[in-house]
Design a protein around this motif. Structure first.
Motif, mmCIF file in Angstrom:
data_model
loop_
_atom_site.group_PDB
_atom_site.id
_atom_site.type_symbol
_atom_site.label_atom_id
_atom_site.label_comp_id
_atom_site.label_asym_id
_atom_site.label_seq_id
_atom_site.Cartn_x
_atom_site.Cartn_y
_atom_site.Cartn_z
ATOM 1 N N VAL B 203 0.698 -0.983 -0.188
ATOM 2 C CA VAL B 203 0.017 0.146 -0.032
ATOM 3 C C VAL B 203 1.028 1.254 -0.189
ATOM 4 O O VAL B 203 1.938 1.122 0.776
ATOM 5 C CB VAL B 203 -0.976 0.050 1.367
ATOM 6 N N VAL B 204 0.744 2.335 -0.918
ATOM 7 C CA VAL B 204 1.388 3.503 -0.829
ATOM 8 C C VAL B 204 0.404 4.450 -0.461
ATOM 9 O O VAL B 204 -0.728 4.635 -1.127
ATOM 10 C CB VAL B 204 1.895 3.756 -2.317
ATOM 11 N N SER B 205 0.779 5.161 0.705
ATOM 12 C CA SER B 205 -0.219 6.034 1.343
ATOM 13 C C SER B 205 0.473 7.404 1.407
ATOM 14 O O SER B 205 1.675 7.484 1.621
ATOM 15 C CB SER B 205 -0.559 5.344 2.773
ATOM 16 N N ALA B 206 -0.370 8.483 1.193
ATOM 17 C CA ALA B 206 0.372 9.746 1.447
ATOM 18 C C ALA B 206 -0.545 10.749 2.219
ATOM 19 O O ALA B 206 -1.780 10.641 2.116
ATOM 20 C CB ALA B 206 0.304 10.572 0.158
ATOM 21 N N GLY B 207 0.061 11.731 2.752
ATOM 22 C CA GLY B 207 -0.637 12.590 3.795
ATOM 23 C C GLY B 207 -0.661 14.056 3.289
ATOM 24 O O GLY B 207 -0.298 14.486 2.004
ATOM 25 N N ARG B 208 -0.683 14.796 4.312
ATOM 26 C CA ARG B 208 -0.873 16.422 3.991
ATOM 27 C C ARG B 208 0.288 17.118 3.506
ATOM 28 O O ARG B 208 0.499 18.111 3.012
ATOM 29 C CB ARG B 208 -1.304 16.961 5.306
ATOM 30 N N GLY B 209 1.579 16.249 3.774
ATOM 31 C CA GLY B 209 2.699 16.555 3.303
ATOM 32 C C GLY B 209 2.946 16.840 1.679
ATOM 33 O O GLY B 209 3.665 17.172 1.009
ATOM 34 N N MET B 210 2.091 16.107 1.071
ATOM 35 C CA MET B 210 1.811 16.142 -0.444
ATOM 36 C C MET B 210 1.125 17.591 -1.012
ATOM 37 O O MET B 210 1.264 17.807 -2.072
ATOM 38 C CB MET B 210 0.814 15.204 -1.106
ATOM 39 N N LYS B 211 0.725 18.523 0.013
ATOM 40 C CA LYS B 211 0.495 19.521 -0.030
ATOM 41 C C LYS B 211 -0.942 19.861 -1.024
ATOM 42 O O LYS B 211 -1.584 20.863 -0.958
ATOM 43 C CB LYS B 211 1.383 20.627 -1.109
ATOM 44 N N GLY B 212 -1.133 19.099 -1.976
ATOM 45 C CA GLY B 212 -2.466 19.221 -2.639
ATOM 46 C C GLY B 212 -2.720 17.967 -3.575
ATOM 47 O O GLY B 212 -2.079 17.510 -3.931
ATOM 48 N N PRO B 213 -4.080 17.880 -4.049
ATOM 49 C CA PRO B 213 -4.429 16.861 -4.878
ATOM 50 C C PRO B 213 -3.772 16.984 -6.284
ATOM 51 O O PRO B 213 -3.657 15.661 -6.777
ATOM 52 C CB PRO B 213 -5.791 17.074 -5.054
#
Ligand code: FAD
Ligand code: AMP
Lengths: 250, 321
Positions: B203-213
C-alpha cells in the motif's frame, strides 16, 4: 418515530494503553472516555432525522457510572433521554443480551443506530448479536441512509472496494461508520445543549441474568518494533536492496 | 471432527483471504488431528484450496447464494458446520465476513472472537490471542462455549502451502432465501481493475505533506510500479483531495499489507492504529522528528517531491532486471 442510539464509550483515541494487576486488567488511570468515534456518525444522523422528520432519540449504554459524563454529552448533542444498564460490559454476548432485553421490553423503536465496532475491544459484534436476539433486520458498515415513504429505507453499506445499496424497511438496526454523515456535519455539544442535557432524564436500570461466552485471561503489549533503518535520500539503491533482500516485499 | 472455513470469492475465484484461513486451519488441524472443510458459493477454482490444506470443499451452486447476503450466507455456513460436525469455524476480516460474523455466532451459539492473530494455545482451555485497543494491545481470550467462531486478522498468519488430496462435494444448504427479498440490493458500485486496498500486498499512502491533490500523480505512479493500492491519511480525505475509501487509520480502513509506504504522513497515533499491523513500514518524510520514524522499519528523511520521483526511477530499473 423512535430512535434508539446504542452508545459505546471508549478511551480517547490518543490514550496510551497500559495494563495492571499482573496484566489482567486495563489500566484506567488517566484515561479520558469519549463517544466511540464510529458511533458519532450515527448520533449525528439521528439528530438530523429528528430535525427533519421529528423523532425521539433514546441513548442506551451498558456501563458503570463512569460512563455518565459521556452519556450527558450525547444528551447535549441532541438525544432526548438516556438509559444506562448498570454493569461493566466485559463480554460482547453478555452486553448484547442486556441491550436485546431492553429492546424487547419496549418494542417500539423504528431505527436502532449503533457503530460498526467499539474502538476498545474491537469486537464488531454487539449490534449484530442484538439484531439476532430481537429478530430485527440488520445492516453493517453503513455509509448512507435515506428514509423513504411507507417505512422503506435505502441503506448504503461499504463493501471491499466499493459500496452496495440495499432497499429494506424499518424497523432496522444499523452499524454506522464514517460516511453515514459527512465529517464536517458531526455535532459537538454547544452551551445551550449542555444546559438542557442537565435536565434530561437518565434512567439507571439493573442488568438481567446472562452468561458470558468469552473471557480475557491476560493482556500484553505488542512487541516493540526493532529500531528503524534509515537510508540516505541519495542512496535509494540501498533501500531497494533492503526491501528486496531483507524484507522480501518487492 | 473438522474445522470449517468460509470461502469468499472474487469473480468466481477463491479469495486470497480464504487461502490464509485454510493455512491457519491446516496448521491447527495438524496439531489436533482434524480435517479442514471449506464452504463457499460459486468457486470456479475450488481445487486451489487443496494446496493450502483443505480436505473437502462443500461447493454451493445455488445461483442466489452466489450473491452475498449476510443472513443467507450465515445460514449456509451454519448448515455446513452441522454437516461437517465442525466445532471451530473461521471467517476472514473482509467487510462481508465482519457483517455476517455476529449473525453466524448466534446461529452456532458460539463464542465469537475478532482480530485473532494466533493459533489456539495448546492447553486444556481454548485460548487465542486477539488485537484490542486498535492494535495497541493483545488480549489472550478464552472461549467458553463448545462451538467457536474466529475472525482471523488480515495477514496475521500468511499463506502457507501444504498440499493435501482433497475432494469437492456439491452442497445444498438449508437456507431461507427470502432474505434476498428483505434486503434487496438495488445498486453496487465497485472499483474495477484497480487493486483493492483491503487485498493489496503493498500500500502506498500519502498525507498532508503532499500539499494538494494535484501532486498525487507521483503517488499513483509509485503504486503502479509496485503493483500497490493507494491510501491516504484522514485529513487528506476530509479535505477532499482523495476519495474517502482511501482513508486508513483508527476511524478509516484497517490495512495490514506486507509493505506500507507512508509519504508525507506525520504518524499520529490514530493513523498508526489502522496501519501498524503491516509487516513492514517505510516512511518518507522531510521532518526527522516525525513520529512515524519511531514506528516504521525503514525510513528516508527527505523531501517527497525529490525522493519519490527518484524512487520510481530506481524501482523501474530494478523491475527490469
Ligand atoms: C478521533 C480521531 C480519529 C482520527 N482518525 C484518524 C484516522 O483514522 N486516520 C488518520 O490518518 N488520522 C486520523 N486522525 C487524525 C490524526 O490525529 C492526524 O491529524 C492525521 O493523521 C495527520 O495527517 P497527516 O499526517 O497527513 O498530516 P500532518 O500531521 O499535517 O503531517 C504531514 C506530514 O508531512 C510531512 N511533510 C511536509 N512536507 C513534506 C515534504 N515535502 N516531503 C515529505 N514530507 C513532508 C510533515 O513533516 C508532516 O510529518 C484522527 C483524529 C482524531 C481526533
Ligand atoms: N456497552 C455498550 N452499550 C451500548 N452499546 C454498545 C455497547 N457496546 C457496544 N455497543 C454498540 O455496539 C457497537 C459494536 O460494538 P462492539 O461489538 O463492542 O465492537 C458499538 O459501536 C455500539 O454502538
Amino acid at each position: 418515530m423512535k430512535i434508539l442510539f446504542l452508545m459505546s464509550s471508549v478511551p480517547d483515541t490518543t490514550s496510551k494503553i497500559n495494563f495492571t494487576d499482573n496484566d489482567t486488567k486495563f489500566d484506567e488511570s488517566g484515561i479520558q472516555y469519549v463517544i466511540n468515534p464510529h458511533d458519532e456518525f450515527g448520533l449525528t444522523k439521528a439528530v438530523q432525522i429528528k430535525e427533519k422528520n421529528g423523532a425521539e432519540i433514546t441513548v442506551l449504554n451498558v456501563g458503570t457510572a463512569k460512563t455518565e459524563s459521556v452519556i450527558r454529552k450525547v444528551l447535549a448533542i441532541g438525544a432526548d433521554k438516556a438509559v444506562r444498564i448498570d454493569v461493566d460490559p466485559t463480554d460482547s454476548y453478555f452486553t448484547a443480551v442486556q441491550i436485546a432485553d431492553y429492546i424487547k421490553k419496549h418494542n417500539d423503536f423504528d431505527l436502532i443506530i449503533a457503530g460498526k465496532e467499539s474502538l476498545d475491544y474491537n469486537g464488531g459484534m454487539v449490534h449484530g448479536l442484538v439484531a439476532r436476539m430481537t429478530g430485527l433486520k440488520f445492516i453493517n458498515a453503513v455509509i448512507g441512509l435515506e428514509l423513504k415513504a411507507d417505512n422503506t429505507v435505502e441503506v448504503a453499506r461499504e463493501i471491499d472496494g466499493g459500496k452496495e445499496v440495499i432497499q429494506t424497511s424499518l424497523p432496522l438496526i444499523i452499524g454506522g461508520q464514517k460516511g453515514l454523515v459527512k465529517e464536517e456535519e458531526l455535532r459537538i455539544p454547544n452551551m445551550r445543549g449542555i444546559m438542557m442535557a442537565r435536565k434530561k432524564p437518565l434512567e439507571v436500570i439493573a442488568p438481567v441474568e446472562a452468561s458470558i461466552r468469552t473471557k480475557i485471561e491476560k493482556f500484553e503489549k505488542p512487541a516493540p518494533k526493532g529500531s528503524i533503518k534509515l537510508v540516505d535520500k541519495d542512496n535509494l539503491d540501498e533501500l531497494i536492496d533492503l526491501l528486496h533482500n531483507e524484507a522480501k516485499v518487492i | 471432527m473438522s474445522i470449517l472455513i468460509y470461502v469468499e470469492s472474487q469473480n468466481g475465484k477463491v479469495a486470497k483471504s480464504a487461502k490464509e484461513l485454510a493455512s491457519y486451519a491446516r496448521a491447527y488441524a495438524d496439531k489436533t488431528g482434524q480435517d479442514v472443510v471449506a464452504v463457499g458459493a460459486g468457486l470456479d477454482d475450488a481445487d486451489e484450496l487443496f494446496k493450502y490444506g483443505v480436505n473437502k470443499v462443500l461447493k454451493v451452486n445455488n445461483e442466489s447464494l452466489k450473491q452475498f447476503n449476510a443472513f443467507a450466507h450465515a445460514q449456509m455456513i451454519a448448515d455446513a458446520a452441522k454437516t461437517s460436525e465442525a466445532k471451530i469455524v473461521l471467517i476472514s476480516s473482509s467487510n462481508d465476513a465482519v457483517y455476517l460474523g455476529p449473525v453466524l455466532a448466534d446461529l452456532l451459539e458460539a463464542g465469537y472472537v475478532s482480530h485473532v492473530i494466533s493459533l489456539p494455545e495448546e492447553k486444556d482451555v481454548f485460548v487465542v490471542k486477539r488485537k484490542v485497543f486498535s492494535n495497541k494491545g493483545i488480549a489472550y481470550t478464552e472461549i467458553l462455549t463448545d462451538k467457536k467462531l474466529l475472525r482471523i486478522a488480515k495477514n496475521s498468519f500468511g499463506l502457507i502451502e501444504n498440499a493435501v488430496e482433497g475432494t469437492i462435494e456439491s452442497f445444498e444448504p438449508d437456507v431461507d432465501l427470502s432474505v434476498y427479498e428483505v434486503y434487496k440490493v438495488v445498486n453496487v458500485e465497485k472499483a474495477t481493475g484497480k487493486i483493492s486496498l483491503s487485498d493489496a500486498d503493498i500500500v502506498v499512502s500519502a498525507g498532508r505533506g503532499m500539499k494538494g491533490p494535484e501532486n498525487w500523480g507521483m503517488i499513483e505512479e509509485l503504486a503502479d510500479v509496485l503493483g500497490a493500492a493507494t491510501a491516504c491519511s484522514k485529513p487528506v480525505a476530509d479535505l477532499g483531495w482523495r476519495p474517502h475509501q482511501e482513508h486508513v487509520g483508527q476511524t478509516g480502513k484497517q490495512v495490514a499489507p506486507n509493505l506500507y509506504i507512508a509519504v508525507g504522513i506525520s504518524g499520529a497515533i490514530q493513523h498508526l492504529a489502522g496501519v501498524n499491523g503491516s509487516k513492514n513500514m517505510l516512511v518518507i518524510n522531510n521532518d526527522p522528528e516525525a513520529p512515524f520514524f519511531k514506528a516504521a522499519d525503514y525510513g528516508v528523511v527527505g523531501d517527497a517531491f525529490e525522493v519519490v520521483p527518484k524512487l520510481i526511477e530506481k524501482l523501474k530499473a530494478f523491475k527490469q532486471q
